[in-house]
Design an enzyme around this catalytic site. Structure first.
Site, mmCIF file in Angstrom:
data_model
loop_
_atom_site.group_PDB
_atom_site.id
_atom_site.type_symbol
_atom_site.label_atom_id
_atom_site.label_comp_id
_atom_site.label_asym_id
_atom_site.label_seq_id
_atom_site.Cartn_x
_atom_site.Cartn_y
_atom_site.Cartn_z
ATOM 1 N N ARG A 105 0.841 -1.213 0.000
ATOM 2 C CA ARG A 105 0.000 0.000 0.000
ATOM 3 C C ARG A 105 0.871 1.255 0.000
ATOM 4 O O ARG A 105 0.618 2.211 -0.751
ATOM 5 C CB ARG A 105 -0.901 -0.034 1.233
ATOM 6 C CG ARG A 105 -1.702 1.227 1.473
ATOM 7 C CD ARG A 105 -2.552 1.034 2.728
ATOM 8 N NE ARG A 105 -3.296 2.231 3.083
ATOM 9 C CZ ARG A 105 -2.815 3.207 3.846
ATOM 10 N NH1 ARG A 105 -1.575 3.117 4.315
ATOM 11 N NH2 ARG A 105 -3.552 4.247 4.129
ATOM 12 N N VAL B 147 2.579 1.824 -3.428
ATOM 13 C CA VAL B 147 1.628 2.304 -4.447
ATOM 14 C C VAL B 147 1.249 3.762 -4.174
ATOM 15 O O VAL B 147 1.327 4.621 -5.051
ATOM 16 C CB VAL B 147 0.368 1.403 -4.477
ATOM 17 C CG1 VAL B 147 -0.695 1.992 -5.403
ATOM 18 C CG2 VAL B 147 0.743 -0.007 -4.924
ATOM 19 N N ASP C 178 11.163 -13.925 10.603
ATOM 20 C CA ASP C 178 12.347 -14.443 11.311
ATOM 21 C C ASP C 178 13.258 -13.348 11.893
ATOM 22 O O ASP C 178 14.084 -13.629 12.750
ATOM 23 C CB ASP C 178 13.186 -15.320 10.363
ATOM 24 C CG ASP C 178 12.389 -16.489 9.811
ATOM 25 O OD1 ASP C 178 11.397 -16.880 10.450
ATOM 26 O OD2 ASP C 178 12.736 -16.990 8.729
ATOM 27 N N MET D 271 8.936 -20.824 15.158
ATOM 28 C CA MET D 271 9.676 -20.716 13.890
ATOM 29 C C MET D 271 10.870 -19.783 14.028
ATOM 30 O O MET D 271 11.173 -19.299 15.112
ATOM 31 C CB MET D 271 8.751 -20.208 12.805
ATOM 32 C CG MET D 271 7.856 -21.269 12.227
ATOM 33 S SD MET D 271 6.919 -20.579 10.847
ATOM 34 C CE MET D 271 6.335 -22.079 10.073
ATOM 35 N N ALA E 43 9.427 -17.123 30.001
ATOM 36 C CA ALA E 43 9.703 -18.561 29.861
ATOM 37 C C ALA E 43 10.841 -18.968 30.802
ATOM 38 O O ALA E 43 11.756 -18.178 31.053
ATOM 39 C CB ALA E 43 10.078 -18.866 28.417
ATOM 40 N N ARG F 203 4.175 -31.616 27.977
ATOM 41 C CA ARG F 203 3.419 -31.496 26.724
ATOM 42 C C ARG F 203 4.177 -30.587 25.755
ATOM 43 O O ARG F 203 4.902 -29.684 26.186
ATOM 44 C CB ARG F 203 2.039 -30.898 26.977
ATOM 45 C CG ARG F 203 1.133 -31.797 27.776
ATOM 46 C CD ARG F 203 0.629 -32.960 26.917
ATOM 47 N NE ARG F 203 -0.381 -33.741 27.600
ATOM 48 C CZ ARG F 203 -0.137 -34.774 28.415
ATOM 49 N NH1 ARG F 203 1.109 -35.153 28.655
ATOM 50 N NH2 ARG F 203 -1.132 -35.434 28.983
HETATM 51 O O1 F6P Z 1 11.108 -17.689 6.792
HETATM 52 C C1 F6P Z 1 9.853 -17.766 7.351
HETATM 53 C C2 F6P Z 1 9.526 -19.168 7.788
HETATM 54 O O2 F6P Z 1 8.231 -19.165 8.347
HETATM 55 C C3 F6P Z 1 10.546 -19.786 8.754
HETATM 56 O O3 F6P Z 1 10.367 -19.326 10.070
HETATM 57 C C4 F6P Z 1 10.239 -21.255 8.570
HETATM 58 O O4 F6P Z 1 11.364 -22.050 8.863
HETATM 59 C C5 F6P Z 1 9.909 -21.324 7.104
HETATM 60 O O5 F6P Z 1 9.501 -20.051 6.694
HETATM 61 C C6 F6P Z 1 8.821 -22.316 6.786
HETATM 62 O O6 F6P Z 1 8.665 -22.361 5.414
HETATM 63 P P1 F6P Z 1 7.519 -23.228 4.701
HETATM 64 O O7 F6P Z 1 6.230 -22.487 4.902
HETATM 65 O O8 F6P Z 1 7.936 -23.267 3.295
HETATM 66 O O9 F6P Z 1 7.506 -24.546 5.399
#
Ligand code: F6P
Length: 304
Positions: A6, A9, A112, A154, A171, A228
């Site tokens: 956005r 553009v 990330d 992730m 944590a 868990r």
């Molecule tokens: O780079 C972003 C990301 O979500 C990473 O944190 C993760 O390792 C990867 O992409 C997962 O990729 P895909 O959705 O292709 O499994």
């Protein structure tokens, strides 16, 4: 990413430019999947996750032939500059396009937060907020059942998501690829907390360190406690962006247009100490992304 689109553009139109959107990244560039974007076509997207332009990986673009086809498409459509929203791989492509005569500017977009040269990437703040909302919920049931929970997040090879979410959520232990960890110490910390009457424990594991399932199993084996595991997965990549991300994306998208208007290419937009700056891709790639390890130490102290 929508907020960045956005901004590109609207800032472009503000300066009297014609702006085209490329659908599905470099794949779309090779196959001529470009359409003019008007002020209205980017309305009602600032609050939406994902990207209205879709995204795709393109092996074809890694080849010389693919890059030549992309440049041909751009030249045929009269495109004089390109804004590429993405990460490392996308920026290497942008460098190639600049070399081939299409100035390209990168806007760092990945949950990330692993792109060198910038303090933050678009999407990171939204992702860590999603993680802490999930952990807050897990915490409720962890307390009720007096259990230990391992949560895998992730981040690919980077520990930023685990580190920020772990500090924000108190944590007990945070496992990130950038710092060595000792499972004995993790277990010892759990035992100390248990003796003090802690009702539950949360251990955050970055996917780049180990599988949360394996860590959970090992903790259960060593302690004998009910453990868990939750793997948060792709919920971290969606949802309405936070105010921070919307503002960051708006500032970065607008700055990319400014850089192109100044005749720049081969640069990445960054945020450094809250200042938006363009830096050459080469300079960014010379550096290595490191999370702030003082935060890691602080998290350890606060979770004593
Ligand atoms: O780079 C972003 C990301 O979500 C990473 O944190 C993760 O390792 C990867 O992409 C997962 O990729 P895909 O959705 O292709 O499994």
């Amino acid at each position: 990413m929508n907020a960045a689109i956005r901004a590109v553009v609207r800032k472009g139109v503000y300066h009297g430019l014609e702006v085209l959107g490329v659908y599905r990244g470099y794949h779309g560039l090779i196959h001529g999947n470009l359409e003019p974007l008007s002020l209205g076509s980017v309305g009602d997207i600032i609050h939406r996750g994902g990207t209205m332009l879709y995204t795709a990986r393109s092996d074809e673009f890694k080849t010389q032939e693919g890059q030549e086809r992309a440049v041909k498409t751009l030249k045929e459509r009269g495109v004089e500059g390109l804004v590429v929203i993405g990460g490392d791989g996308s920026f290497r492509g942008a460098m190639q396009l600049t070399k081939r005569g299409i100035p390209a500017i990168g806007v760092p977009g990945t949950i990330d937060n692993d792109i060198p040269g910038t303090d933050f990437t678009i999407g990171f703040d939204t992702a860590i907020n999603t993680v802490i909302q999930a952990i807050d919920k897990i915490r409720d049931t962890a307390t009720s059942h007096e259990r230990t929970y391992v949560v895998e997040v992730m981040g690919r090879d980077a520990g930023d998501i685990a580190l920020w979410a772990g500090l924000a959520d108190g944590a007990e232990s945070i496992l990130i690829p950038e710092a060595p960890y000792d499972l004995d110490e993790v277990v010892e910390r759990l035992r100390r907390g248990n003796k003090r009457g802690k009702k539950h424990s949360i251990i955050l594991v970055a996917e780049g360190v180990a599988s949360g399932v394996e860590v959970g199993e090992e903790i259960r084996r060593r302690t004998g406690w009910e453990t868990r595991v939750t793997v948060l997965g792709h919920i971290q990549r969606g949802g309405s962006p936070t105010a921070f991300d919307r503002v960051l994306a708006s500032r970065m998208g607008a700055a990319a247009v400014d850089l192109l208007l100044e005749g720049e290419g081969d640069q990445m937009v960054t945020i450094q100490k809250n200042e938006i700056l363009g830096i050459p891709f080469e300079e960014a790639f010379k550096q290595k992304h490191r999370p702030d390890l003082s935060m890691y130490q602080l998290a350890g102290i606060l979770a004593i």
